[in-house]
Enzyme design. Structure first.
Site, short mmCIF file in Angstrom:
data_model
loop_
_atom_site.label_atom_id
_atom_site.label_comp_id
_atom_site.label_asym_id
_atom_site.label_seq_id
_atom_site.Cartn_x
_atom_site.Cartn_y
_atom_site.Cartn_z
N TYR A 181 53.91 59.42 33.56
CA TYR A 181 52.71 60.06 34.14
C TYR A 181 52.90 61.57 34.11
O TYR A 181 52.05 62.32 33.61
CB TYR A 181 52.50 59.56 35.57
CG TYR A 181 51.29 60.15 36.25
CD1 TYR A 181 51.38 61.34 36.98
CD2 TYR A 181 50.04 59.55 36.14
CE1 TYR A 181 50.27 61.89 37.59
CE2 TYR A 181 48.92 60.09 36.75
CZ TYR A 181 49.05 61.27 37.47
OH TYR A 181 47.94 61.82 38.07
N SER B 216 28.76 56.76 65.53
CA SER B 216 30.00 56.19 66.08
C SER B 216 29.70 54.75 66.51
O SER B 216 28.53 54.34 66.57
CB SER B 216 30.45 57.02 67.29
OG SER B 216 29.38 57.08 68.20
N LYS C 277 40.02 48.38 61.70
CA LYS C 277 39.54 49.72 62.10
C LYS C 277 40.68 50.72 61.85
O LYS C 277 41.58 50.86 62.64
CB LYS C 277 39.11 49.74 63.56
CG LYS C 277 38.39 51.03 63.96
CD LYS C 277 37.76 50.93 65.36
CE LYS C 277 37.02 52.21 65.73
NZ LYS C 277 37.91 53.41 65.75
N ARG D 63 33.40 64.02 59.13
CA ARG D 63 32.28 63.49 59.90
C ARG D 63 31.75 64.57 60.83
O ARG D 63 30.55 64.70 61.04
CB ARG D 63 32.76 62.29 60.71
CG ARG D 63 31.72 61.69 61.64
CD ARG D 63 32.29 60.53 62.45
NE ARG D 63 31.29 60.02 63.37
CZ ARG D 63 31.00 60.61 64.54
NH1 ARG D 63 31.66 61.70 64.89
NH2 ARG D 63 30.07 60.11 65.32
N LYS E 151 30.56 43.87 61.74
CA LYS E 151 29.21 44.31 61.34
C LYS E 151 28.37 43.11 60.98
O LYS E 151 28.85 42.18 60.29
CB LYS E 151 29.29 45.23 60.11
CG LYS E 151 30.12 46.49 60.33
CD LYS E 151 30.39 47.23 59.03
CE LYS E 151 31.29 48.42 59.29
NZ LYS E 151 31.69 49.13 58.06
N1 0OX Z 1 37.67 53.31 61.09
C1 0OX Z 1 37.17 52.32 60.32
O1 0OX Z 1 37.92 51.58 59.66
C2 0OX Z 1 35.67 52.11 60.27
C3 0OX Z 1 34.81 53.05 60.86
N2 0OX Z 1 33.46 52.88 60.78
C4 0OX Z 1 32.96 51.81 60.14
O2 0OX Z 1 31.62 51.63 60.05
C5 0OX Z 1 30.76 52.75 60.31
C6 0OX Z 1 29.54 52.58 59.47
C7 0OX Z 1 28.66 51.68 60.29
C8 0OX Z 1 28.98 51.96 61.73
C9 0OX Z 1 30.31 52.75 61.75
N3 0OX Z 1 33.75 50.87 59.55
C10 0OX Z 1 35.09 50.99 59.61
N4 0OX Z 1 35.88 50.04 58.99
#
Ligand code: 0OX
Length: 329
Positions: free
Chosen positions: A38, A84, A118, A139, A289
Site C-alpha cells: 500500500y 437527539s 449505540k 452535529r 427504530k
Molecule cells: N450513536 C449511535 O450509534 C446512533 C445515534 N443516532 C442514531 O439515529 C439517529 C437518527 C434517527 C434518530 C437518531 N442511530 C445510532 N445508531
C-alpha cells in the site's frame, strides 16, 4: 504540455487500486495486501501527482491528509436537523415506547424494529455530490454544526468517493477504537500531558484539531446509521437504507438487526448488556427504530426527538475514575 497517456493510465490505475486497498482495510477490516505494498503504491502516486499536478483529483487517495492548518471551523446549517434520541432506562420503558408507537399507527399496522448498537462517539453528517465527498460536519446543536471536512477526510473508513455517483447526505458516529484510546493515553502520559477521560472525548478532541495531521494520527473510525434524506432514494425501510449505504461502500455496523417484536428487541438488548465488553469500541446503549419509513413519517417528531426511535441506555459502569486531570475536550 499534454501528459503522456501511459502516465495518465498509471495514475488512474493507482488511484483505483489504493481506493480498493483502503476499502478492504478500513471498511471491511480485511486487508488485501501487506501495508508495504500500500505504502509503495501511495508513494508512486504522490510522486506522479507532484511531477504532473494536472493529474491531481480532489478524491485522490493522496488527498486524505489535507493541506494547511486551519485557523478555525466554518459554521454549517443542517438542512434536516440532526435530532437527539429519547431514552429508556429499563424494560418497562421499552414496552411503553412500543405502546406509544402502536397508538400512533392504525391498529392493524404491523410494526417491526431495527436494533443498533449505540456507538459512543461523535455524530457527524457527510455530504456526497455525484458520489464525491464534498463536506463533513459535526452535529453541533442539531441545527448548526462545524465544517470539519479536512479532519474527516483523514478517517480511513470514510470513502472519498462512493461506488455510485449519487448525491446524498449520510449520518454516523465517529469513534476511537479502545486500543487506539489506550495507546493515545499512554503516549500522553509519557509526555506528561493531560489524559482523555474516555474514547468519546478522545474522538471529539481529535476532530476538533485544527491541524488535519493530528486527526490523521488518531486512528479514528466511523459507523454510518442514517441517510439524511432516505425518502429520495426510493427506500421503504430503515434496514434497506442501511443495506443501500453498505452497497455504496459506506461502513455500517455488522451487529444491526431487523426484528419483528419488542420481545426480540429486549433479547437483543440483554445480549449486548452481556457482550458489550467484547467489542473493540465503546457503546452506551442500544438504538431502536421503527423500521418502516412510512410509519416513521406517520409518527413524526416531538420538539426534540423522533417518536419512532428510542435509545435504551446501559447503566453507567462504575469506572474507577483516577484523579488525573481530564483534558478539556
Ligand atoms: N450513536 C449511535 O450509534 C446512533 C445515534 N443516532 C442514531 O439515529 C439517529 C437518527 C434517527 C434518530 C437518531 N442511530 C445510532 N445508531
Amino acid at each position: 504540455m499534454a501528459i503522456d497517456q501511459d502516465i495518465e493510465m498509471r495514475a488512474a490505475e493507482l488511484r483505483e487500486r489504493l481506493h480498493r486497498y483502503n476499502y478492504h482495510y478500513h471498511v471491511l477490516d480485511d486487508p488485501l495486501v501487506p501495508d508495504a505494498n500500500y505504502d509503495e503504491d501511495m508513494r508512486e502516486l504522490i510522486q506522479l501527482e507532484e511531477n504532473h499536478p494536472a493529474l491531481k483529483r480532489e478524491d485522490s487517495p493522496t488527498m486524505r491528509v489535507g493541506g494547511e492548518v486551519l485557523s478555525g471551523f466554518q459554521k454549517v446549517r443542517h438542512e434536516r436537523a440532526m435530532l437527539s434520541l429519547g431514552n429508556a432506562f429499563n424494560e418497562q420503558e421499552l414496552w411503553d415506547f412500543d405502546r406509544r408507537v402502536r397508538q400512533g399507527l392504525s391498529p392493524e399496522d404491523d410494526v417491526t424494529y431495527s436494533c443498533e448498537l449505540k456507538i459512543d462517539g461523535l455524530a457527524v453528517a457527510l455530504t456526497y455530490e455525484e458520489g464525491r465527498l464534498v463536506r463533513g460536519a459535526t452535529r453541533g446543536d442539531g441545527q448548526i454544526g462545524e465544517d470539519i471536512t479536512s479532519n474527516l477526510k483523514t478517517v480511513g473508513s470514510i470513502p472519498l468517493h462512493l461506488n455510485e455517483a449519487v448525491s446524498l447526505e449520510v449520518r454516523g458516529e465517529v469513534f476511537m477504537p479502545e486500543h487506539s484510546f489506550q495507546r493515545l493515553n499512554e503516549a500522553k502520559g509519557e509526555r506528561g500531558e493531560a489524559l482523555f477521560a474516555n474514547p468519546r472525548n478522545a474522538a471529539a478532541g481529535s476532530l476538533r484539531q485544527l491541524d488535519p495531521k493530528i486527526a490523521a494520527a488518531r486512528n479514528l473510525d466511523i459507523f454510518l446509521y442514517a441517510i439524511g434524506d432516505d425518502r429520495g432514494a426510493g427506500l421503504a425501510s430503515h434496514h434497506e437504507a442501511i443495506a443501500y449505504m453498505k452497497k455504496l461502500g459506506l461502513k455500517v455496523n455488522p451487529e444491526n438487526r431487523h426484528v419483528s417484536s419488542m420481545e426480540e428487541v429486549i433479547a437483543y438488548v440483554q445480549h449486548w448488556i452481556e457482550k458489550r465488553k467484547d467489542l473493540r469500541y465503546e457503546i452506551d446503549g442500544i438504538v431502536i427504530k421503527v423500521d418502516s419509513l412510512r410509519q416513521q413519517d406517520e409518527l413524526g417528531f416531538t420538539a426534540k426527538n423522533p417518536r419512532w426511535a428510542i435509545a435504551y441506555k446501559f447503566p453507567a459502569e462504575e469506572k474507577m475514575t483516577t484523579l488525573t486531570d481530564i483534558e478539556l475536550s
